[in-house]
Design an enzyme around this catalytic site. Structure first.
Site, PDB file in Angstrom:
ATOM      1  N   HIS A   1       0.715  -1.170  -0.134  1.00 17.40           N
ATOM      2  CA  HIS A   1       0.043   0.051  -0.072  1.00 17.40           C
ATOM      3  C   HIS A   1       0.925   1.436  -0.011  1.00 17.40           C
ATOM      4  O   HIS A   1       0.536   2.324   0.772  1.00 17.40           O
ATOM      5  CB  HIS A   1      -1.008   0.126   1.148  1.00 17.40           C
ATOM      6  CG  HIS A   1      -1.883  -0.961   1.444  1.00 17.40           C
ATOM      7  ND1 HIS A   1      -2.578  -1.603   2.475  1.00 17.40           N
ATOM      8  CD2 HIS A   1      -2.471  -1.895   0.153  1.00 17.40           C
ATOM      9  CE1 HIS A   1      -3.416  -2.675   2.023  1.00 17.40           C
ATOM     10  NE2 HIS A   1      -3.147  -2.790   0.980  1.00 17.40           N
TER      11      HIS A   1
HETATM   12  C1  LIG Z   1      -0.041  -7.494  -4.740  1.00 21.09           C
HETATM   13  C2  LIG Z   1      -0.717  -6.524  -4.241  1.00 21.09           C
HETATM   14  C3  LIG Z   1      -2.066  -6.687  -3.560  1.00 21.09           C
HETATM   15  C4  LIG Z   1      -2.878  -5.611  -3.094  1.00 21.09           C
HETATM   16  N1  LIG Z   1      -3.985  -6.087  -2.439  1.00 21.09           N
HETATM   17  C5  LIG Z   1      -4.893  -5.226  -2.032  1.00 21.09           C
HETATM   18  C6  LIG Z   1      -6.022  -5.547  -1.827  1.00 21.09           C
HETATM   19  O1  LIG Z   1      -6.262  -6.620  -1.486  1.00 21.09           O
HETATM   20  N2  LIG Z   1      -6.928  -4.470  -1.295  1.00 21.09           N
HETATM   21  C7  LIG Z   1      -6.768  -3.351  -1.588  1.00 21.09           C
HETATM   22  O2  LIG Z   1      -7.774  -2.282  -1.243  1.00 21.09           O
HETATM   23  N3  LIG Z   1      -5.643  -2.699  -2.104  1.00 21.09           N
HETATM   24  C8  LIG Z   1      -4.793  -4.034  -2.517  1.00 21.09           C
HETATM   25  N4  LIG Z   1      -3.604  -3.419  -3.142  1.00 21.09           N
HETATM   26  C9  LIG Z   1      -3.227  -1.730  -3.274  1.00 21.09           C
HETATM   27  C10 LIG Z   1      -3.958  -1.288  -4.236  1.00 21.09           C
HETATM   28  O3  LIG Z   1      -4.062  -2.298  -5.333  1.00 21.09           O
HETATM   29  C11 LIG Z   1      -3.212  -0.202  -4.913  1.00 21.09           C
HETATM   30  O4  LIG Z   1      -3.087   0.731  -3.716  1.00 21.09           O
HETATM   31  C12 LIG Z   1      -3.996   0.647  -6.112  1.00 21.09           C
HETATM   32  O5  LIG Z   1      -4.286  -0.262  -7.032  1.00 21.09           O
HETATM   33  C13 LIG Z   1      -3.135   1.836  -6.526  1.00 21.09           C
HETATM   34  O6  LIG Z   1      -3.842   2.369  -7.540  1.00 21.09           O
HETATM   35  P1  LIG Z   1      -2.822   3.599  -8.388  1.00 21.09           P
HETATM   36  O7  LIG Z   1      -4.098   4.127  -9.271  1.00 21.09           O
HETATM   37  O8  LIG Z   1      -2.458   4.594  -7.395  1.00 21.09           O
HETATM   38  O9  LIG Z   1      -1.899   2.719  -9.149  1.00 21.09           O
HETATM   39  P2  LIG Z   1      -1.995   1.641 -10.002  1.00 21.09           P
HETATM   40  O10 LIG Z   1      -3.097   0.772  -9.948  1.00 21.09           O
HETATM   41  O11 LIG Z   1      -0.502   1.103  -9.926  1.00 21.09           O
HETATM   42  O12 LIG Z   1      -1.977   2.380 -11.482  1.00 21.09           O
HETATM   43  C14 LIG Z   1      -0.720   2.999 -12.119  1.00 21.09           C
HETATM   44  C15 LIG Z   1      -0.829   2.919 -13.706  1.00 21.09           C
HETATM   45  O13 LIG Z   1      -0.100   3.640 -14.343  1.00 21.09           O
HETATM   46  C16 LIG Z   1       1.083   2.935 -15.108  1.00 21.09           C
HETATM   47  N5  LIG Z   1       2.042   3.754 -15.330  1.00 21.09           N
HETATM   48  C17 LIG Z   1       3.114   3.995 -14.609  1.00 21.09           C
HETATM   49  N6  LIG Z   1       4.021   4.651 -14.900  1.00 21.09           N
HETATM   50  C18 LIG Z   1       3.570   4.892 -16.222  1.00 21.09           C
HETATM   51  C19 LIG Z   1       4.218   5.769 -17.372  1.00 21.09           C
HETATM   52  N7  LIG Z   1       5.440   6.356 -17.093  1.00 21.09           N
HETATM   53  N8  LIG Z   1       3.569   5.759 -18.513  1.00 21.09           N
HETATM   54  C20 LIG Z   1       2.590   5.163 -18.903  1.00 21.09           C
HETATM   55  N9  LIG Z   1       1.860   4.787 -17.721  1.00 21.09           N
HETATM   56  C21 LIG Z   1       2.160   4.464 -16.488  1.00 21.09           C
HETATM   57  C22 LIG Z   1       1.107   1.436 -14.625  1.00 21.09           C
HETATM   58  O14 LIG Z   1       1.421   0.632 -15.446  1.00 21.09           O
HETATM   59  C23 LIG Z   1      -0.362   1.347 -13.986  1.00 21.09           C
HETATM   60  O15 LIG Z   1      -1.233   1.070 -14.957  1.00 21.09           O
HETATM   61  C24 LIG Z   1      -2.536  -4.493  -3.506  1.00 21.09           C
HETATM   62  C25 LIG Z   1      -1.718  -4.187  -4.319  1.00 21.09           C
HETATM   63  C26 LIG Z   1      -0.700  -5.144  -4.723  1.00 21.09           C
HETATM   64  C27 LIG Z   1       0.431  -4.579  -5.687  1.00 21.09           C
END
Ligand SMILES: Cc1cc2nc3c(=O)[nH]c(=O)nc-3n(C[C@H](O)[C@H](O)[C@H](O)COP(=O)(O)OP(=O)(O)OC[C@H]3O[C@@H](n4cnc5c(N)ncnc54)[C@H](O)[C@@H]3O)c2cc1C
Ligand SMILES: *[C@@H]1O[C@H](CO)[C@@H](O)[C@H](O)[C@H]1NC(C)=O
Length: 631
Positions: free
Chosen positions: A549
């Site tokens: 997280h």
């Molecule tokens: C293994 C794991 C288990 C988890 N389990 C849970 C759970 O059970 N419950 C829960 O609530 N949360 C869980 N989480 C946490 C939750 O999934 C994350 O907090 C959330 O998905 C983050 O969202 P975000 O939009 O910030 O980033 P992300 O969902 O990581 O999205 C970022 C996106 O940007 C893209 N990106 C990055 N850099 C670039 C670039 N330079 N150019 C173009 N695209 C780019 C990436 O490829 C990605 O698709 C878990 C996370 C992981 C990894």
């Protein structure tokens, strides 16, 4: 019969058997086109326009939501740029197999830098930080647990100088996304149905799932909805799943809008820089690496970074927005001095608390790795493969340092009917990065035995870390310094959490299964005398498990706060036409899993963007639910 006879009847009958062919053909293609779960159309490099109204960077938990909501505005052309590929089918959708995607090509495969205070028993002293590199982002890799955090978390955000982020306000956005399919919750005032994001319990559970809850009741906690009126208590988990399979944000928010003519979605499009005019400080476009070459795409209204808590700060720094000295050292011209990459917070727990179980009730291989389980899952969306990342029950409890009357628990339990040894060390051990020494000396002997794990998690860590560029080259992973357990209070709370998990294991509800602590001491900690507080502290510093997280690296706050990177409308301070909306804006980590809070951030950001451009927002109307044939 139908008034037909002779040649007419023959023609009719002859025609009849032909009907299924065109019906099948057109029906299939039409269905495929309009199927709300059909995959998004991918915009090729040649189809990309030179300019869009809005560019969203990253198709993760937040980015998918924002793309959906902003492309509701018919007059806006919206481009979504995602570095990864489209979602793989099968494995990623099978909830119990979630960890199998780690270290695969849809994972960015980050690793933290070693630290003296934690992760000492992990390979190289590093923690693996999986992050989704795929449409849907980390919601394609995550364990799907549906948790919102505590109402006080959001009230605290508001008190930190972020008007509009208090619980009463954000509750609306949690409900806006939600389609809760468990009737006992769908009708609660804290939940809703009809949104894009499907939420339900796993349809299948081990006998331990309810025993975990009952044991909690025997400790004096109540069994209740931890996302409702109050948070303290035990609950069989709900997850972001649909008919027993993963409901990523790509499935929930991107697939149903594939026919919008004003939306372009590009994959394998790695954004390397946000282009900002150094004089006017206006962001005017992005540079992205697409189809083997770099190209610049203009944004007439806004650029929204939703690249996640590691990439969003990295991209800002690459673009000249970040700590002045650090950028200068990296040879990057400074456009705006800002505390980007600081304030890193993450949830960690002690991952090694394994118990043996005398009865055959756990998810041990090969018991459930068989044809029956596979068929149950693929035909009926049921069976052991639907268990949410292996986690069945969640609990929010109070250590002795927490004020019970505030209902703001400081420890969370993930109760898992398995352990690192359930698969004999084949997969999980490597995903978690458990060192060979640790594996051989403590856990190997549990291979293929019935075990469960109580994973106590520190909800509000005081230790803070940092993200820094390793290189000015955009494809090089940045340095991650999480600084876990550097603050002594964090260790103290975690040790209390371990003790509550031990108390939970000796309740009658757990003891009916013949449960015993796996008491093999850690050779590295035995000097402290098992099982003293100091011994447990040492264990936590060795088997330090991230719950994945990371947040906070583009902190939201008032302009007067020197730690703020974005203001309360998520605008990058000092820069025009650029926002960040993802996990990185959290000023303080919420007391719970972060996926749904990030989806909420995406919903709220979308409304703020519309408001700021004079687009009327409808606070009530939920989107039409995706039509599905069975539940
Ligand atoms: C293994 C794991 C288990 C988890 N389990 C849970 C759970 O059970 N419950 C829960 O609530 N949360 C869980 N989480 C946490 C939750 O999934 C994350 O907090 C959330 O998905 C983050 O969202 P975000 O939009 O910030 O980033 P992300 O969902 O990581 O999205 C970022 C996106 O940007 C893209 N990106 C990055 N850099 C670039 C670039 N330079 N150019 C173009 N695209 C780019 C990436 O490829 C990605 O698709 C878990 C996370 C992981 C990894
Ligand atoms: C606990 O919280 C209650 C309610 O806010 C407060 O009245 C009480 O003083 C607190 N107790 C301690 C020990 O801080």
């Amino acid at each position: 019969m139908l008034g037909l006879s002779g040649p007419g009847l023959i023609t009719f009958l002859a025609g009849l058997w032909l009907i299924p062919i065109p019906v099948t053909f057109f029906g299939y293609t039409m269905y495929d086109l309009y199927d709300p779960e059909g995959r998004p159309f991918i915009t090729t490099e040649l189809e990309l326009l030179a300019q869009y109204d809005v560019i969203v960077v990253g198709a993760g938990s937040a980015g998918a939501v924002i793309t959906n909501r902003l492309s509701e505005v018919k007059e806006w052309n919206v481009l979504l740029l995602e570095a990864g590929v489209d979602e793989p089918e099968m494995i990623s959708n099978a909830p119990a197999l979630a960890a199998y995607l780690q270290l695969s090509p849809v994972d960015w495969q980050y690793k933290t830098e070693p630290m003296p205070t934690a992760c000492l028993g992990l390979e190289g002293g590093r923690s693996n930080w999986p992050r989704g590199k795929v449409l849907g982002g980390s919601s394609v890799l995550n364990y799907m647990l549906y948790v919102r955090g505590n109402r006080r978390d959001y009230d605290q955000w508001e008190e930190m100088g972020n008007p509009g982020w208090g619980y009463d306000n954000v509750l609306h956005y949690f409900k806006k996304s939600e389609d809760n399919r468990n009737p006992y919750l769908a009708y609660s005032p804290y939940h809703s149905s009809g949104g894009y994001l499907t939420v339900q319990e796993s349809p299948w559970r081990t006998p331990l799932a309810t025993a975990f809850v009952e044991a909690g009741e025997q400790l004096g906690y109540i069994n209740q909805d931890i996302n409702g009126e109050s948070q303290t208590g035990f609950m069989v988990a709900q997850g972001t799943i649909r008919r027993g399979s993963r409901c990523s944000t790509a499935r929930a928010f991107l697939r149903p809008i594939r026919l919008r003519p004003n939306l372009h979605v590009a994959i394998q499009a790695h954004v390397t820089k946000v282009n900002v005019d150094p004089v006017s400080k206006r962001a005017w476009g992005v540079t992205a690496f697409i189809g083997g070459r770099s190209r610049v795409i203009l944004a007439s209204k806004e650029i929204i970074l939703s690249a996640g808590a590691i990439s969003s700060p990295q991209l800002l720094m690459l673009s000249g927005i970040g700590p002045k000295d650090h950028l200068t050292e990296m040879g990057i011209p400074v456009i705006q001095d800002a505390p980007v990459g600081e304030n890193l917070q993450d949830h960690i727990g002690y991952g090694g608390l394994a118990f043996t179980v005398d009865q055959p009730v756990t998810l041990v291989s090969p018991r459930y790795e068989n044809l029956e389980a596979a068929l149950d899952y693929s035909l009926y969306g049921d069976g052991p493969i639907t268990v949410l990342g292996g986690v069945e029950t969640l609990a929010f409890v109070h250590s002795k340092y927490s004020n019970v009357s505030l209902d703001w628990p400081d420890v969370q339990f993930h109760l898992i009917p398995a352990s690192v040894a359930s698969d004999g060390g084949v997969t999980l051990r490597h995903a978690l990065g458990v060192s060979d020494y640790m594996w051989n000396s403590v856990y190997k002997e549990l291979s293929y035995r019935d075990t469960y794990t109580a994973l106590p998690v520190l909800l509000r860590p005081k230790s803070k870390g940092l993200i820094r560029l390793r290189s000015a080259h955009p494809f090089v992973h940045p340095y991650i310094y999480p600084n876990y357990l550097a603050h002594p209070d964090d260790v103290a709370v975690l040790v209390e959490g371990i003790k509550i998990a031990l108390a939970h294991s000796v309740t009658p509800a757990m003891q009916q299964f013949g449960v015993h602590l796996h008491a093999k001491p850690y050779p590295q900690c035995v000097q402290f005398g098992p099982f003293t507080d100091n011994y447990w502290a040492c264990c936590a510093r060795h088997y330090t498990s991230t719950i994945y997280h990371p947040v906070g690296t583009c902190k939201m706050g008032p302009v007067s706060d020197p730690e703020s990177v974005v203001d309360s409308r998520l605008r990058v301070i000092g820069i025009h036409n650029l926002r960040v909306a993802d996990a990185s804006i959290m000023p303080k980590l919420v007391s719970g899993n972060t996926n749904v809070p990030v989806i909420m951030i995406g919903e709220k950001a979308s409304d703020m963007i519309k408001q700021d451009w004079g687009i009327p927002i409808n606070p009530i109307e939920p989107p039409p639910p995706p039509k599905t044939t069975h539940v």
